[in-house]
Write an enzyme that holds these catalytic residues in place. Structure first.
Site, PDB file in Angstrom:
ATOM      1  N   GLY A  80       0.849  -1.193   0.000  1.00 51.79           N
ATOM      2  CA  GLY A  80       0.000   0.000   0.000  1.00 51.79           C
ATOM      3  C   GLY A  80       0.882   1.239   0.000  1.00 51.79           C
ATOM      4  N   LEU A  93      -2.437   6.984   1.047  1.00 53.32           N
ATOM      5  CA  LEU A  93      -2.141   8.162   1.880  1.00 53.32           C
ATOM      6  C   LEU A  93      -1.162   7.789   2.993  1.00 53.32           C
ATOM      7  CD1 LEU A  93      -2.772  11.002   3.164  1.00 53.32           C
ATOM      8  CD2 LEU A  93      -4.697   9.883   4.323  1.00 53.32           C
ATOM      9  N   GLY A 146       0.579   4.867   3.342  1.00 48.50           N
ATOM     10  CA  GLY A 146       1.784   4.202   2.823  1.00 48.50           C
ATOM     11  C   GLY A 146       2.814   5.204   2.336  1.00 48.50           C
ATOM     12  N   SER A 198      -8.617   0.763  11.194  1.00 49.52           N
ATOM     13  CA  SER A 198      -9.339   2.028  10.987  1.00 49.52           C
ATOM     14  C   SER A 198     -10.272   2.273  12.166  1.00 49.52           C
ATOM     15  CB  SER A 198     -10.165   1.951   9.701  1.00 49.52           C
ATOM     16  OG  SER A 198     -11.073   3.036   9.648  1.00 49.52           O
ATOM     17  N   SER A 199     -10.503   3.536  12.482  1.00 50.29           N
ATOM     18  CA  SER A 199     -11.357   3.870  13.645  1.00 50.29           C
ATOM     19  C   SER A 199     -12.809   3.470  13.401  1.00 50.29           C
ATOM     20  CB  SER A 199     -11.284   5.376  13.935  1.00 50.29           C
ATOM     21  OG  SER A 199     -11.696   6.104  12.782  1.00 50.29           O
ATOM     22  N   CYS A 200     -13.168   3.189  12.133  1.00 47.36           N
ATOM     23  CA  CYS A 200     -14.559   2.772  11.899  1.00 47.36           C
ATOM     24  C   CYS A 200     -14.767   1.325  12.331  1.00 47.36           C
ATOM     25  CB  CYS A 200     -14.953   2.960  10.441  1.00 47.36           C
ATOM     26  SG  CYS A 200     -14.152   1.823   9.337  1.00 47.36           S
ATOM     27  N   TYR A 231     -16.492  -2.327   4.907  1.00 44.11           N
ATOM     28  CA  TYR A 231     -15.070  -1.960   5.046  1.00 44.11           C
ATOM     29  C   TYR A 231     -14.600  -2.203   6.480  1.00 44.11           C
ATOM     30  CZ  TYR A 231     -11.021   1.220   5.380  1.00 44.11           C
ATOM     31  OH  TYR A 231      -9.779   1.767   5.614  1.00 44.11           O
ATOM     32  N   LYS A 267     -11.543  -4.550   8.120  1.00 43.50           N
ATOM     33  CA  LYS A 267     -10.467  -4.038   9.002  1.00 43.50           C
ATOM     34  C   LYS A 267     -10.443  -4.833  10.303  1.00 43.50           C
ATOM     35  CE  LYS A 267      -8.220  -1.190   7.439  1.00 43.50           C
ATOM     36  NZ  LYS A 267      -7.158  -1.303   6.399  1.00 43.50           N
ATOM     37  N   PRO A 325      -5.838   3.778  13.691  1.00 38.70           N
ATOM     38  CA  PRO A 325      -5.627   5.226  13.563  1.00 38.70           C
ATOM     39  C   PRO A 325      -6.926   6.022  13.638  1.00 38.70           C
ATOM     40  CG  PRO A 325      -5.533   4.223  11.399  1.00 38.70           C
ATOM     41  CD  PRO A 325      -5.770   3.106  12.386  1.00 38.70           C
ATOM     42  N   ASN A 363      -9.043   9.344  12.049  1.00 41.77           N
ATOM     43  CA  ASN A 363      -9.236   9.681  10.627  1.00 41.77           C
ATOM     44  C   ASN A 363      -8.013  10.415  10.097  1.00 41.77           C
ATOM     45  OD1 ASN A 363     -11.847   8.774  11.215  1.00 41.77           O
ATOM     46  ND2 ASN A 363     -12.723  10.169   9.695  1.00 41.77           N
ATOM     47  N   HIS A 386     -12.288  11.616   1.837  1.00 44.94           N
ATOM     48  CA  HIS A 386     -12.758  11.843   3.203  1.00 44.94           C
ATOM     49  C   HIS A 386     -13.065  13.334   3.373  1.00 44.94           C
ATOM     50  CE1 HIS A 386     -10.742   7.904   3.884  1.00 44.94           C
ATOM     51  NE2 HIS A 386     -11.735   7.762   4.720  1.00 44.94           N
ATOM     52  N   TRP A 446     -22.037  17.960   3.677  1.00 42.27           N
ATOM     53  CA  TRP A 446     -22.947  16.831   3.920  1.00 42.27           C
ATOM     54  C   TRP A 446     -23.284  16.707   5.404  1.00 42.27           C
ATOM     55  CZ3 TRP A 446     -19.654  12.669   0.913  1.00 42.27           C
ATOM     56  CH2 TRP A 446     -19.633  13.007  -0.447  1.00 42.27           C
ATOM     57  N   ARG A 464     -15.179  14.236  14.838  1.00 45.24           N
ATOM     58  CA  ARG A 464     -14.135  13.349  14.340  1.00 45.24           C
ATOM     59  C   ARG A 464     -12.819  13.718  15.013  1.00 45.24           C
ATOM     60  NH1 ARG A 464     -17.871  11.099  13.060  1.00 45.24           N
ATOM     61  NH2 ARG A 464     -18.566  10.237  11.053  1.00 45.24           N
ATOM     62  N   ASP A 487     -24.716  11.393   8.212  1.00 40.96           N
ATOM     63  CA  ASP A 487     -23.722  11.877   9.171  1.00 40.96           C
ATOM     64  C   ASP A 487     -22.655  10.822   9.460  1.00 40.96           C
ATOM     65  OD1 ASP A 487     -25.747  14.031  11.348  1.00 40.96           O
ATOM     66  OD2 ASP A 487     -24.366  14.498   9.705  1.00 40.96           O
TER      67      ASP A 487
HETATM   68  O1  GFB Z   1     -14.549  11.677   6.375  1.00 39.19           O
HETATM   69  P1  GFB Z   1     -15.864  11.033   6.089  1.00 39.19           P
HETATM   70  O2  GFB Z   1     -16.235  10.774   4.689  1.00 39.19           O
HETATM   71  O3  GFB Z   1     -15.860   9.641   6.808  1.00 39.19           O
HETATM   72  O4  GFB Z   1     -17.066  11.901   6.750  1.00 39.19           O
HETATM   73  P2  GFB Z   1     -16.307   9.064   8.196  1.00 39.19           P
HETATM   74  C1  GFB Z   1     -16.912  12.460   7.984  1.00 39.19           C
HETATM   75  C2  GFB Z   1     -18.109  13.363   8.241  1.00 39.19           C
HETATM   76  O5  GFB Z   1     -17.975  14.530   7.398  1.00 39.19           O
HETATM   77  C3  GFB Z   1     -19.473  12.745   7.909  1.00 39.19           C
HETATM   78  C4  GFB Z   1     -19.218  14.787   6.765  1.00 39.19           C
HETATM   79  O6  GFB Z   1     -20.398  13.157   8.885  1.00 39.19           O
HETATM   80  C5  GFB Z   1     -19.807  13.400   6.570  1.00 39.19           C
HETATM   81  O7  GFB Z   1     -21.210  13.494   6.332  1.00 39.19           O
HETATM   82  N1  GFB Z   1     -19.011  15.519   5.518  1.00 39.19           N
HETATM   83  C6  GFB Z   1     -19.474  16.762   5.271  1.00 39.19           C
HETATM   84  C7  GFB Z   1     -18.357  15.083   4.431  1.00 39.19           C
HETATM   85  N2  GFB Z   1     -19.171  17.145   4.013  1.00 39.19           N
HETATM   86  C8  GFB Z   1     -18.469  16.107   3.463  1.00 39.19           C
HETATM   87  C9  GFB Z   1     -17.882  15.913   2.183  1.00 39.19           C
HETATM   88  O8  GFB Z   1     -17.946  16.751   1.270  1.00 39.19           O
HETATM   89  N3  GFB Z   1     -17.227  14.738   1.990  1.00 39.19           N
HETATM   90  C10 GFB Z   1     -17.128  13.777   2.965  1.00 39.19           C
HETATM   91  N4  GFB Z   1     -16.446  12.659   2.690  1.00 39.19           N
HETATM   92  N5  GFB Z   1     -17.702  13.922   4.198  1.00 39.19           N
HETATM   93  C11 GFB Z   1     -15.064   7.027   7.220  1.00 39.19           C
HETATM   94  C12 GFB Z   1     -15.412   5.633   6.807  1.00 39.19           C
HETATM   95  O9  GFB Z   1     -16.172   7.519   7.926  1.00 39.19           O
HETATM   96  O10 GFB Z   1     -13.952   7.064   8.099  1.00 39.19           O
HETATM   97  C13 GFB Z   1     -14.225   4.955   6.204  1.00 39.19           C
HETATM   98  O11 GFB Z   1     -16.488   5.690   5.881  1.00 39.19           O
HETATM   99  C14 GFB Z   1     -13.000   5.120   7.074  1.00 39.19           C
HETATM  100  O12 GFB Z   1     -14.526   3.616   6.066  1.00 39.19           O
HETATM  101  C15 GFB Z   1     -12.793   6.528   7.490  1.00 39.19           C
HETATM  102  O13 GFB Z   1     -13.159   4.343   8.216  1.00 39.19           O
HETATM  103  C16 GFB Z   1     -11.625   6.636   8.455  1.00 39.19           C
HETATM  104  O14 GFB Z   1     -15.368   9.479   9.255  1.00 39.19           O
HETATM  105  O15 GFB Z   1     -17.761   9.330   8.433  1.00 39.19           O
END
Ligand code: GFB
Length: 323
Positions: free
Chosen positions: A11, A15, A17, A108-110, A137, A141, A164, A166, A180, A203, A210, A271
């Site tokens: 990997g 990011l 790696g 991953s923290s998820c 996913y 993990k 880790p 996020n 993300h 969103w 986080r 969310d």
């Molecule tokens: O970072 P994110 O996509 O992942 O979203 P998660 C974090 C929060 O940001 C969520 C909000 O509540 C999203 O709704 N958000 C607001 C947005 N605007 C945006 C946007 O434009 N893009 C994105 N991406 N989010 C991930 C897992 O969850 O965490 C993965 O889905 C992984 O599997 C990662 O574990 C570390 O933190 O919600």
């Protein structure tokens, strides 16, 4: 871990790696093997096995496996789950059979349950249902963590797991749909500024919280635990301790970009997990500290995005000229 040790980062283009390879080079580790584009196809067991036989890595930082933001997890759960399962199974098994001294699996923290006491402690793993937007996913993990524990129990393998917060950083996925929250909002808010748009859609409600970690700090934490942590039965959280709401995050990003328009929160979008703060006290007690402030990390990540944009625009111009 000796400076000339043979180190493999599966990997290597992800990011985490890429940040690991940068950190290892900075700390003068000279024995990296299998760096891109020489990395084997991790979804092919024969290719992985042949690589381990030839390169004989001594240490492995398992940063492989496709990942993505909340939207990518909703759209491609099978792709993400399969890629992570195949790559982790092939690498962990080959590492055992080819005598790797130590392996760190980066989870991953998820992996934590959707509703989990905060800050999240490893004792809470698998004590409740996962967040539906990323359960496929997350299950992959968790499987990686459990597989390392199984190899430790059955074969005495020194295979540890890190969880880790996020991560975000220089080699992030800045695509508005797949990235993300931090890279996606940096790209969206930058575009709104350049095009003088009156508002940017964010969103969800902005209420979720986080904990973020700059990928270069996470890489440093990975090197630290590879050298200092040997409890293969107990995963260790890798967090920097900064936890803020999505609203606060978006407002900070707006400031870094210098955008003066509105942030329009769209509660029809998911969310995800309400809270995702890690208890990293075991790591902190061992003496590790993150070196980069959140503000500085945001700035460095934004600069990386702008450099990537300039490069792709130049390539675009180049391609048009070549046609
Ligand atoms: O970072 P994110 O996509 O992942 O979203 P998660 C974090 C929060 O940001 C969520 C909000 O509540 C999203 O709704 N958000 C607001 C947005 N605007 C945006 C946007 O434009 N893009 C994105 N991406 N989010 C991930 C897992 O969850 O965490 C993965 O889905 C992984 O599997 C990662 O574990 C570390 O933190 O919600």
């Amino acid at each position: 871990m000796e400076k000339h040790a043979r180190i493999f980062v599966p990997g290597g283009d992800t990011l985490i790696g890429a940040a690991l390879r940068r950190r290892l080079a900075f700390q003068r580790f000279t024995g990296l093997v299998g760096t891109p584009p020489g990395e084997p196809d991790l979804c092919s067991a024969p290719e992985v096995d042949d690589f381990f036989r030839r390169a004989r890595p001594e240490y492995v930082f398992l940063a492989a496996g496709k990942s993505g933001g909340i939207r990518a997890n909703q759209l491609f759960p099978a792709d993400l789950m399969l890629d992570n399962l195949l790559s982790e199974c092939h690498v962990i098994d080959a590492a055992h059979r080819h005598g790797v001294k130590k392996l760190l699996y980066i989870a991953s923290s998820c992996s934590y349950p959707k509703h989990c006491p905060q800050p999240m402690r490893v004792e809470s793993l698998m004590t409740g249902p996962l967040e539906p937007t990323n359960d496929a996913y997350a299950t992959a993990k968790i499987a990686g963590i459990t597989l390392c524990q199984a190899y430790a129990r059955q074969h005495g393998a020194n295979f540890i797991s890190g969880i880790p917060a996020n991560a975000f950083g220089l080699e992030d996925d800045f695509s508005p749909e797949g990235g993300h929250v931090i890279p996606a909002l940096l790209a969206k808010i930058h575009k709104a500024k350049v095009e003088s748009l009156p508002s940017v859609p964010i969103w969800g409600t902005g209420a979720p919280r986080r904990e973020f970690i700059f990928a270069d700090d996470l890489a440093d934490a990975c090197l630290f635990v590879m050298q200092e942590y040997d409890d293969a039965a107990t995963p260790i959280n890798l967090g920097a301790g900064e936890d803020l709401s999505i609203r606060e995050t978006a407002e900070l990003i707006r400031e870094v970009v210098g955008y003066t328009g509105e942030l329009a929160f769209d509660s029809t979008k998911p969310d995800g997990m309400p809270l995702k703060s890690l208890d990293s006290s075991p790591l902190i007690r061992m003496g590790w500290r993150a070196q980069t402030s959140f503000a500085k990390a945001l700035l460095l990540t934004y600069e990386a995005f702008q450099n990537e944009l300039r490069k792709s625009t130049q390539e675009g111009i180049h391609v048009r000229a070549a046609v």
